[in-house]
Design a protein around this motif. Structure first.
Motif, PDB file in Angstrom:
ATOM      1  N   LEU A   1      32.288  90.012 104.253  1.00 55.53           N
ATOM      2  CA  LEU A   1      31.354  90.372 103.194  1.00 55.53           C
ATOM      3  C   LEU A   1      32.025  91.166 102.094  1.00 55.53           C
ATOM      4  N   GLU A   2      33.103  91.886 102.441  1.00 53.60           N
ATOM      5  CA  GLU A   2      33.832  92.651 101.423  1.00 53.60           C
ATOM      6  C   GLU A   2      34.460  91.729 100.388  1.00 53.60           C
ATOM      7  N   ASP A   3      34.775  90.489 100.806  1.00 46.07           N
ATOM      8  CA  ASP A   3      35.366  89.549  99.843  1.00 46.07           C
ATOM      9  C   ASP A   3      34.392  89.209  98.722  1.00 46.07           C
ATOM     10  N   PHE A   4      33.114  89.338  99.011  1.00 48.10           N
ATOM     11  CA  PHE A   4      32.093  89.106  97.987  1.00 48.10           C
ATOM     12  C   PHE A   4      31.555  90.410  97.401  1.00 48.10           C
ATOM     13  N   GLU A   5      32.128  91.549  97.859  1.00 46.11           N
ATOM     14  CA  GLU A   5      31.668  92.881  97.458  1.00 46.11           C
ATOM     15  C   GLU A   5      30.214  93.098  97.876  1.00 46.11           C
ATOM     16  N   LEU A   6      29.904  92.607  99.080  1.00 48.05           N
ATOM     17  CA  LEU A   6      28.519  92.668  99.565  1.00 48.05           C
ATOM     18  C   LEU A   6      28.437  93.335 100.944  1.00 48.05           C
ATOM     19  N   ASP A   7      29.262  94.310 101.210  1.00 44.76           N
ATOM     20  CA  ASP A   7      29.201  94.969 102.511  1.00 44.76           C
ATOM     21  C   ASP A   7      28.023  95.937 102.544  1.00 44.76           C
ATOM     22  N   LYS A   8      27.895  96.689 103.633  1.00 46.55           N
ATOM     23  CA  LYS A   8      26.749  97.566 103.816  1.00 46.55           C
ATOM     24  C   LYS A   8      26.699  98.694 102.796  1.00 46.55           C
ATOM     25  N   SER A   9      27.837  99.004 102.215  1.00 44.96           N
ATOM     26  CA  SER A   9      27.861 100.092 101.228  1.00 44.96           C
ATOM     27  C   SER A   9      27.429  99.629  99.844  1.00 44.96           C
ATOM     28  N   ALA A  10      27.249  98.314  99.650  1.00 49.88           N
ATOM     29  CA  ALA A  10      26.891  97.791  98.324  1.00 49.88           C
ATOM     30  C   ALA A  10      25.457  98.177  97.974  1.00 49.88           C
ATOM     31  N   GLU A  11      25.222  98.303  96.685  1.00 54.21           N
ATOM     32  CA  GLU A  11      23.880  98.645  96.198  1.00 54.21           C
ATOM     33  C   GLU A  11      23.104  97.366  95.915  1.00 54.21           C
ATOM     34  N   PHE A  12      21.840  97.333  96.352  1.00 48.73           N
ATOM     35  CA  PHE A  12      20.994  96.151  96.154  1.00 48.73           C
ATOM     36  C   PHE A  12      19.691  96.477  95.428  1.00 48.73           C
ATOM     37  N   SER A  13      19.634  97.648  94.827  1.00 54.03           N
ATOM     38  CA  SER A  13      18.407  98.029  94.125  1.00 54.03           C
ATOM     39  C   SER A  13      18.260  97.229  92.837  1.00 54.03           C
TER      40      SER A  13
ATOM     41  N   SER B   1      21.795  97.479  87.112  1.00 53.32           N
ATOM     42  CA  SER B   1      22.467  96.210  86.841  1.00 53.32           C
ATOM     43  C   SER B   1      23.399  95.822  87.978  1.00 53.32           C
ATOM     44  N   VAL B   2      24.028  96.833  88.632  1.00 54.31           N
ATOM     45  CA  VAL B   2      24.902  96.535  89.769  1.00 54.31           C
ATOM     46  C   VAL B   2      24.095  95.965  90.924  1.00 54.31           C
ATOM     47  N   GLY B   3      22.924  96.565  91.182  1.00 51.85           N
ATOM     48  CA  GLY B   3      22.077  96.064  92.249  1.00 51.85           C
ATOM     49  C   GLY B   3      21.584  94.653  91.982  1.00 51.85           C
ATOM     50  N   VAL B   4      21.219  94.364  90.740  1.00 53.77           N
ATOM     51  CA  VAL B   4      20.770  93.015  90.375  1.00 53.77           C
ATOM     52  C   VAL B   4      21.902  92.013  90.581  1.00 53.77           C
ATOM     53  N   LYS B   5      23.105  92.405  90.146  1.00 56.87           N
ATOM     54  CA  LYS B   5      24.257  91.513  90.309  1.00 56.87           C
ATOM     55  C   LYS B   5      24.516  91.223  91.783  1.00 56.87           C
ATOM     56  N   ASN B   6      24.478  92.264  92.627  1.00 63.17           N
ATOM     57  CA  ASN B   6      24.728  92.071  94.052  1.00 63.17           C
ATOM     58  C   ASN B   6      23.648  91.208  94.694  1.00 63.17           C
ATOM     59  N   ASN B   7      22.397  91.355  94.244  1.00 64.39           N
ATOM     60  CA  ASN B   7      21.330  90.505  94.763  1.00 64.39           C
ATOM     61  C   ASN B   7      21.567  89.048  94.414  1.00 64.39           C
TER      62      ASN B   7
ATOM     63  N   CYS C   1      27.844  84.262 109.822  1.00 59.28           N
ATOM     64  CA  CYS C   1      28.118  84.873 108.504  1.00 59.28           C
ATOM     65  C   CYS C   1      26.830  84.972 107.682  1.00 59.28           C
ATOM     66  N   TYR C   2      26.065  83.882 107.702  1.00 57.42           N
ATOM     67  CA  TYR C   2      24.799  83.874 106.984  1.00 57.42           C
ATOM     68  C   TYR C   2      23.852  84.941 107.537  1.00 57.42           C
ATOM     69  N   HIS C   3      23.754  85.024 108.853  1.00 53.88           N
ATOM     70  CA  HIS C   3      22.834  85.965 109.495  1.00 53.88           C
ATOM     71  C   HIS C   3      23.228  87.410 109.196  1.00 53.88           C
ATOM     72  N   LYS C   4      24.520  87.685 109.164  1.00 54.74           N
ATOM     73  CA  LYS C   4      24.992  89.047 108.896  1.00 54.74           C
ATOM     74  C   LYS C   4      24.571  89.491 107.494  1.00 54.74           C
ATOM     75  N   LEU C   5      24.744  88.623 106.508  1.00 55.97           N
ATOM     76  CA  LEU C   5      24.352  88.960 105.138  1.00 55.97           C
ATOM     77  C   LEU C   5      22.835  89.076 105.024  1.00 55.97           C
ATOM     78  N   SER C   6      22.108  88.192 105.711  1.00 52.92           N
ATOM     79  CA  SER C   6      20.651  88.251 105.678  1.00 52.92           C
ATOM     80  C   SER C   6      20.125  89.567 106.250  1.00 52.92           C
ATOM     81  N   GLU C   7      20.745  90.048 107.340  1.00 51.60           N
ATOM     82  CA  GLU C   7      20.312  91.303 107.942  1.00 51.60           C
ATOM     83  C   GLU C   7      20.568  92.486 107.027  1.00 51.60           C
ATOM     84  N   ILE C   8      21.676  92.453 106.295  1.00 52.06           N
ATOM     85  CA  ILE C   8      21.963  93.538 105.343  1.00 52.06           C
ATOM     86  C   ILE C   8      20.904  93.571 104.249  1.00 52.06           C
ATOM     87  N   LEU C   9      20.529  92.402 103.738  1.00 50.86           N
ATOM     88  CA  LEU C   9      19.494  92.348 102.702  1.00 50.86           C
ATOM     89  C   LEU C   9      18.168  92.876 103.225  1.00 50.86           C
TER      90      LEU C   9
END
Length: 1032
Positions: free
Chosen positions: A676-688, A692-698, A735-743
């Motif tokens: 997930l770090e390769d996409f900059e979408l690990d657990k520390s990423a902002e999703f608010s 603008s950063v949160g929108v981009k990550n979403n 991989c899909y499930h891991k990202l889905s759980e973070i969201l």
């Protein structure tokens, strides 16, 4: 010089006639010409009376020598002249009986596309003559003329009725207006009933035969004209006429007092401006009330037993439309107005955020939806049978499509589509109106554009001018400043690509033409048309490539549409696949050692602090995958033993197919390796969504999850059940499930909602195949799921596999019943591989599944409270409720279903109020369709009383239904609501009986109406009853 000096004397006319032998064609035509000139000449008044009499006498002597066609033309000349009032003097009418007598002696005459005997032809002329309005100056002459015409008893009856109606209306000026109107309407109502009975059962009484149908309709039309004319002159008569229907309406309409004749009369009266609003309000009220009463009566066996079969106002109106074909021009305008009035009043209304409040447009369930559908049926039938109103109907439909941009117009689109399918060649006569509508496409809502363009597809195949006009409009819309305008252009071009097939395209059972018509006789797949179609389609594809540089919404429409285009037009495969491949290369990372394999940064764009999606990458990959797989499958099916005849084409196909397969395999391999770090979408990423950063990550997260889903489906299909490939599938899913759980985890944090579940890109075909593989038979594997799998679900705090199976099955059954009720039998038969089931086998099949679910529920109830699964039991009850609606209340299976439900309710007692309410609701829903629920309600109320006691005391006694031993307070409200429903039905029934007996009351006599509700005690067998009496 005076005209008289130019007229030949009768002797010279006699010479012309005698010099024209009827045995020759030239002589026969010359004799007919003499008649055609002499008849108007005698009516003109320019001849002396003696000269005109001599000419008529000469013509009468020679009439029998004329041929059959000549006699038919002469008779039509007389009828037309009478209709337009050119027989004022009546001199030539002395000749008309002789013409009719000679005509009746002819053996066969051409009539339309067939033939009629002379006698039948004479009847048609008399019918036409008597159905028209006579000029006052020629009434006496016509009356005298008819004395000399030999008429049958049927024709005499036909001639007597309109004058009698006219005389009665004159008499009504002195009083008794209501009696006169009621008598006239009652007579024609009786005639309609007799006609209907004779059509169903043949001639019931040979001694008392009814008027032939066509003659009756002409008589009715003439009578309506007389009544409307009288109402125009005597407004008191009009008020009395409407008062009758207002009284009926206020007493809750007694539909037996309406008939097709009275409906037609009301619509004709509506042409008088002062009565227009009153008439339409009356008809609107009658229609909606009729549908409501019909719905109420169909849902209650109690009402069905106490009342005769419902009399449908809607059917009366449709019969009026059908009857209007017999020259009722004075009724057609009212039919058009009423049709649009119903569609405008009862059509779907805009809800919050512009969403439609009503359900499916194709299925009319509520009285409101049924009224709207009735309006559409009236207009469609009127368009088919009445040429003069076609232009007005089409213009009003198209105007509403253009002007009602803030309201749903699905009902008008359905009507327009039905008109196109039923009469495309007729519609081409008004193609200019359709072309004018095209000019507004850029400003219409997208749903309207899609419906309109789909509807006109049959016309585009036969009208080059219409197609050219549409293409011109779509090209302009492609460069519109409005986003909706460009989306409309893409929609239009994709529809054209799907429906203009290129020669050589592969056939597919999944992609049959969506629109067709038996009236279209043009071969759109001929070699010439196919060549033109190919150039046309390639030109459109060139225009659509420009959309790949526009907003995400436009690109998304293109990706979602390319797959359907390819399935219908496989000859365009090369252009479509090259376009997709070229677009995919922009976002694919070719370096095999780099991660991730897709470039996400170009997929977004920023305007200031706002971040937007620019490229729906997952949809691009999905479209590419589905097109590639379909194309490979169809090529294999079409060419199992391919030779080298099309080497160039095959090399081209192998080129892009090989490159796409390499790209997809590389993406699969590298997406599995990605963290997930390769996409900059690990657990520390902002999703608010507040930054603008949160929108981009979403946006990144949704794109990545979509790519994972597409790769899962692609690799599953290519794997062919290979173990090594399935291991890759599991890795992709992890991989899909891991990202889905973070969201999901991030969505619950923060004040601003940060996550909306994206729409899955897994196709329904893939899901169906996967479920079939997993469960073999979806329905019954849930009962055999290994306990290890069930326990794993419980430990992970998620729904067990058996519950997921039941939830899926319930959704399938519910969706089919709500949206496609006529397909429910097909769904059940497909589950049993029975392609063409009859009614009996469908019922048995349905009841087979009911028994299976009954056993499953009984197993749940037999295991004790420790093993009882409340949610599963509730799902089983819901499924039983859906399936039981497919049973006929009169069938033995329905009785067995009720018996079983009663038994379960009597023997079940669990600490679960939700399950108990569901079970009792099922019992009520079944029982009310089987018989009066009063006896059941009595037993239930006694059980409640035994548990709750009186207000000042509590005592417990034995109960019939064990459900009430634990949930009396909860189920009490459900029982009371059912009692309220029964009392509402009783109120409605009393009011209905009042309206039916109001017209039968004589003098001041009052008759008591007593409704007796009877039950039988379940244990003692004693019968009890209570009565509701109302003095009328």
């Amino acid at each position: 010089m005076p005209v008289c000096a130019l007229r030949p004397p009768p002797q010279r006319l006699c010479s012309v006639v005698l010099g024209s032998p009827p045995s020759t064609t030239e002589g026969s035509n010359r004799r007919l010409l003499v008649y055609q000139h002499c008849i108007p000449l005698c009516e003109s008044g320019d001849l002396q009376t003696e000269v005109a009499a001599d000419i008529i006498g000469l013509l009468m002597l020679e009439t029998r020598t004329l041929s059959g066609p000549s006699l038919a033309q002469l008779a039509s000349l007389f009828v037309d002249a009478i209709k337009v009032g050119k027989m004022g003097s009546g001199k030539s009418l002395e000749l008309f009986p002789t013409v009719l007598t000679a005509l009746a002696a002819c053996e066969a005459l051409s009539y339309g596309k067939g033939e009629l005997s002379g006698e039948e032809y004479k009847k048609q002329l008399i019918n036409s003559l008597c159905s028209s309005r006579w000029d006052p100056q020629c009434v006496i002459h016509l009356t005298t003329m008819f004395r000399d015409v030999p008429l049958s008893s049927e024709e005499l009856q036909f001639l007597e009725i309109p004058p009698l109606v006219y005389q009665l209306l004159l008499l009504s000026a002195k009083g008794c207006k209501k009696q006169v109107l009621d008598g006239i309407i009652g007579y024609f109502k009786d005639q309609d009933v007799r006609q209907e009975e004779e059509q169903k059962h043949g001639d019931l009484d040979l001694e008392v035969q009814s008027i032939p149908q066509d003659q009756l309709r002409h008589v009715e039309g003439t009578a309506i004209l007389h009544i409307v004319f009288a109402i125009r002159l005597d407004h008191e008569l009009g008020r009395e006429f409407l008062k009758t229907f207002k009284v009926i309406h206020n007493l809750i309409m007694s539909y037996s007092d309406l008939c097709p004749f009275s409906v037609a009369l009301l619509l004709s009266v509506a042409r008088i401006q002062r009565y227009e609003e009153q008439v339409f309000d009356l008809l609107k009220g009658a229609i909606i009330k009729s549908f409501k009463d019909e719905q109420l009566q169909q849902g209650s066996k109690f009402l069905q037993d106490l009342l005769p079969k419902h009399c449908s106002v809607a059917q009366m109106i449709l019969d009026t439309v059908k009857n209007s074909v017999f020259g009722w021009d004075h009724v057609t305008q009212g039919l058009v107005q009423l049709g649009f009035f119903l569609m405008d009043t009862f059509g779907p209304k805009p809800g919050p955020f512009g969403k439609t409040t009503d359900g499916s447009a194709t299925i009319a369930r509520t009285p409101t939806q049924q009224s709207c559908k009735l309006g559409g049926q009236m207009l469609l039938q009127g368009f088919k049978i009445h040429e003069p109103i076609r232009g007005e109907i089409l213009e009003q439909v198209l105007n509403r499509l253009v002007t009602k941009t803030a309201s749903p117009v699905s009902h008008y689109l359905d009507l327009f589509s039905d008109i196109v399918i039923s009469a495309p060649m007729i519609l081409l006569e008004s193609s200019s109106k359709v072309t004018e509508t095209f000019d507004h496409l850029s400003y219409l809502p997208l749903a309207t554009v899609q419906g309109l363009l789909k509807a006109v597809q049959p016309l585009l195949k036969v009208s080059m001018s219409l197609k050219d006009a549409l293409i011109l409009v779509l090209r302009k819309a492609m460069f519109s400043s409005q986003l909706d305008g460009r989306k409309s252009a893409v929609t239009g071009f994709l529809l054209l690509l799907k429906n203009f097939k290129v020669l050589g395209s592969l056939a597919s059972s999944q992609c049959s033409q969506a629109v067709s018509s038996s009236q279209i006789q043009v071969d759109v797949h001929s070699r010439f048309n196919s060549a033109a179609n190919e150039a046309f389609c390639l030109e459109i594809l060139s225009s659509l490539r420009r959309c790949l540089g526009q907003q995400a919404d436009v690109r998304l429409m293109l990706y979602e549409g390319f797959y359907d285009v390819l399935r219908r037009n496989s000859q365009l495969a090369s252009s479509i696949m090259q376009t997709l491949l070229s677009q995919l290369r922009r976002y694919y990372e070719p370096e095999q050692d780099l991660l991730p394999p897709v470039k996400l940064e170009p997929c977004i764009t920023a305007h200031g602090d706002q971040v937007y999606l620019q490229e729906p990458l997952a949809h691009l990959v999905s479209c590419t995958v589905h097109c590639l797989l379909w194309l490979q499958n169809m090529r294999r099916s079409a060419n199992p033993n391919a030779d080298d005849s099309d080497e160039d084409e095959e090399e081209e196909e192998e080129g892009y197919q090989s490159e796409l397969q390499t790209i997809l395999e590389s993406m699969t391999r590298r997406m599995i390796k990605c963290e997930l770090e390769d996409f900059e979408l690990d657990k520390s990423a902002e999703f608010s969504l507040g930054s603008s950063v949160g929108v981009k990550n979403n946006i990144y997260a949704v794109l990545v999850m979509g790519v994972y889903e597409v790769l899962i489906e692609y690799n599953f299909i290519k794997a062919n059940y290979s173990k090594s490939c399935f291991e890759e599938l599991m890795q992709l899913f992890n991989c899909y499930h891991k990202l889905s759980e973070i969201l999901k985890e991030k969505s619950g944090k923060g004040r601003v909602p940060s996550h909306k579940t994206p729409r899955s890109l897994l196709s329904m075909g893939f899901i169906s195949t996967l479920l079939t593989v997993l469960f073999s038979v979806l329905m019954w594997r849930y009962t055999n799921i290994p306990s290890v799998v069930e326990e794993a679900g419980k430990k992970e705090k998620r729904s067990s596999l058996s519950l997921l199976c039941l939830e899926g099955l319930l959704r399938i059954f519910t969706t089919c019943q709500q949206r496609y009720p006529d397909k429910m039998a097909q769904l059940l038969s497909n589950m049993e591989d029975d392609p063409e089931p009859d009614d009996g086998s469908v019922t048995e099949m349905n009841f087979f599944y009911i028994r299976q679910f009954q056993r499953a529920l009984f197993t749940q109830l037999s295991g004790g409270e420790e093993e009882f699964n409340s949610k599963e039991a509730q799902l089983l009850v819901s499924i039983l409720s859906v399936l039981s609606r497919q049973l006929k209340p009169s069938s033995k299976q329905f009785v067995q279903m009720i018996t079983w439900t009663v038994k379960i309710c009597k023997e079940t007692s669990f600490e679960d109020p939700a399950f108990s309410k569901g079970l009792l609701s099922l019992l009520f829903n079944l029982h009310i369709l089987y018989k009066s629920p009063v006896g059941l309600l009595l037993e239930l109320c006694q059980d409640i009383h035994s548990q709750l006691g009186d207000i000042d005391q509590v005592h417990t006694t034995a109960v019939w239904y064990q459900l009430f031993t634990l949930h009396s307070y909860t189920l009490n409200l459900l029982v009371l609501s059912q009692v309220d429903r029964v009392l509402d039905e009783v109120d409605w029934l009393i009011a209905r009986k009042k309206s039916q007996t109001a017209s039968d009351k004589s003098g001041s006599g009052k008759k008591p109406l007593t409704l007796t509700l009877t039950w039988i005690n379940g244990e003692s067998g004693e019968e009890g009853c209570f009565s509701v009496s109302e003095r009328l």
